[in-house]
Design a protein around this motif. Sequence first.
Motif, PDB file in Angstrom:
ATOM      1  N   LEU A 165       0.821  -1.209   0.000  1.00 29.00           N
ATOM      2  CA  LEU A 165       0.000   0.000   0.000  1.00 29.00           C
ATOM      3  C   LEU A 165       0.854   1.258   0.000  1.00 29.00           C
ATOM      4  CD1 LEU A 165      -2.889  -0.985   2.436  1.00 29.00           C
ATOM      5  CD2 LEU A 165      -2.970  -0.769  -0.057  1.00 29.00           C
ATOM      6  N   ARG A 166       1.934   1.256   0.795  1.00 31.59           N
ATOM      7  CA  ARG A 166       2.822   2.425   0.799  1.00 31.59           C
ATOM      8  C   ARG A 166       3.440   2.640  -0.573  1.00 31.59           C
ATOM      9  NH1 ARG A 166       3.935   1.000   6.356  1.00 31.59           N
ATOM     10  NH2 ARG A 166       5.536  -0.484   5.698  1.00 31.59           N
ATOM     11  N   SER A 179       2.107   1.774  -3.401  1.00 31.43           N
ATOM     12  CA  SER A 179       1.078   2.174  -4.372  1.00 31.43           C
ATOM     13  C   SER A 179       0.769   3.663  -4.295  1.00 31.43           C
ATOM     14  CB  SER A 179      -0.197   1.361  -4.148  1.00 31.43           C
ATOM     15  OG  SER A 179      -0.852   1.768  -2.966  1.00 31.43           O
ATOM     16  N   HIS A 180       1.084   4.304  -3.169  1.00 35.84           N
ATOM     17  CA  HIS A 180       0.833   5.738  -3.037  1.00 35.84           C
ATOM     18  C   HIS A 180       2.064   6.576  -3.372  1.00 35.84           C
ATOM     19  CE1 HIS A 180      -3.102   5.017  -1.434  1.00 35.84           C
ATOM     20  NE2 HIS A 180      -2.610   4.264  -0.460  1.00 35.84           N
ATOM     21  N   ALA A 181       3.126   5.954  -3.824  1.00 34.09           N
ATOM     22  CA  ALA A 181       4.365   6.661  -4.136  1.00 34.09           C
ATOM     23  C   ALA A 181       4.493   6.827  -5.653  1.00 34.09           C
ATOM     24  CB  ALA A 181       5.547   5.895  -3.552  1.00 34.09           C
ATOM     25  N   LYS A 182       5.716   6.860  -6.142  1.00 34.09           N
ATOM     26  CA  LYS A 182       5.951   7.070  -7.578  1.00 34.09           C
ATOM     27  C   LYS A 182       5.499   5.862  -8.378  1.00 34.09           C
ATOM     28  CE  LYS A 182       9.896  10.092  -6.915  1.00 34.09           C
ATOM     29  NZ  LYS A 182      11.273  10.385  -7.279  1.00 34.09           N
ATOM     30  N   ARG A 183       5.008   6.152  -9.597  1.00 31.57           N
ATOM     31  CA  ARG A 183       4.552   5.091 -10.490  1.00 31.57           C
ATOM     32  C   ARG A 183       5.060   5.362 -11.887  1.00 31.57           C
ATOM     33  NH1 ARG A 183      -1.755   4.628  -8.926  1.00 31.57           N
ATOM     34  NH2 ARG A 183      -1.555   5.392  -6.813  1.00 31.57           N
ATOM     35  N   GLN A 192       5.771   0.468  -9.359  1.00 29.68           N
ATOM     36  CA  GLN A 192       5.495   1.369  -8.244  1.00 29.68           C
ATOM     37  C   GLN A 192       6.761   1.378  -7.398  1.00 29.68           C
ATOM     38  OE1 GLN A 192       2.200  -0.617  -6.431  1.00 29.68           O
ATOM     39  NE2 GLN A 192       0.729   0.145  -7.929  1.00 29.68           N
ATOM     40  N   ARG A 245       9.023   3.459  -4.093  1.00 34.58           N
ATOM     41  CA  ARG A 245       9.089   4.464  -3.034  1.00 34.58           C
ATOM     42  C   ARG A 245      10.416   4.340  -2.313  1.00 34.58           C
ATOM     43  NH1 ARG A 245       8.126   4.046   2.534  1.00 34.58           N
ATOM     44  NH2 ARG A 245       8.176   1.886   3.210  1.00 34.58           N
TER      45      ARG A 245
END
Length: 138
Positions: A38-39, A41-45, A54, A56
């Motif tokens: 989850l962490r 998935s919320h970072a750079k992609r 994905q 981070r």
Amino acid sequence: MEPPVDPVDGKIADTTDGPPAVSVCPKLIVLTKRADFLRASHAKRQGTPGIHLQARERNADETAAGIRVGFTCSKKVGNAVARNRAKRRLREVARAILPRHGQSGWDYVLVGRKDITATLPLPQLEKDLIRALGKVHG
């Protein structure tokens, strides 16, 4: 059992001159906890035709060192056989590319794509991952 003898000069062969028996490339640590995914998935992609990446950078207070990597494929990729095939290919690409092009202290999640990850040639998947890593780190 006797040690091997060098056929040229008859001396006992020195076996320490060859390559090491164990690979010297750094071992990738595999992500297993949902919170790590989850962490990431919320970072750079960065998306490419064969792989969605994905990534981070971990905080200084996180204890894990080295490169951590996770693999995932949704049910959109296909049945269990297709998902497992795609993940096997992602693991192989990560094993070949991340030790050279990944950065220590980063978490990477490789996401398989429907009908593409399992069918693209491995050299193309490797190029896709290198391109995605360059965009994330550049």
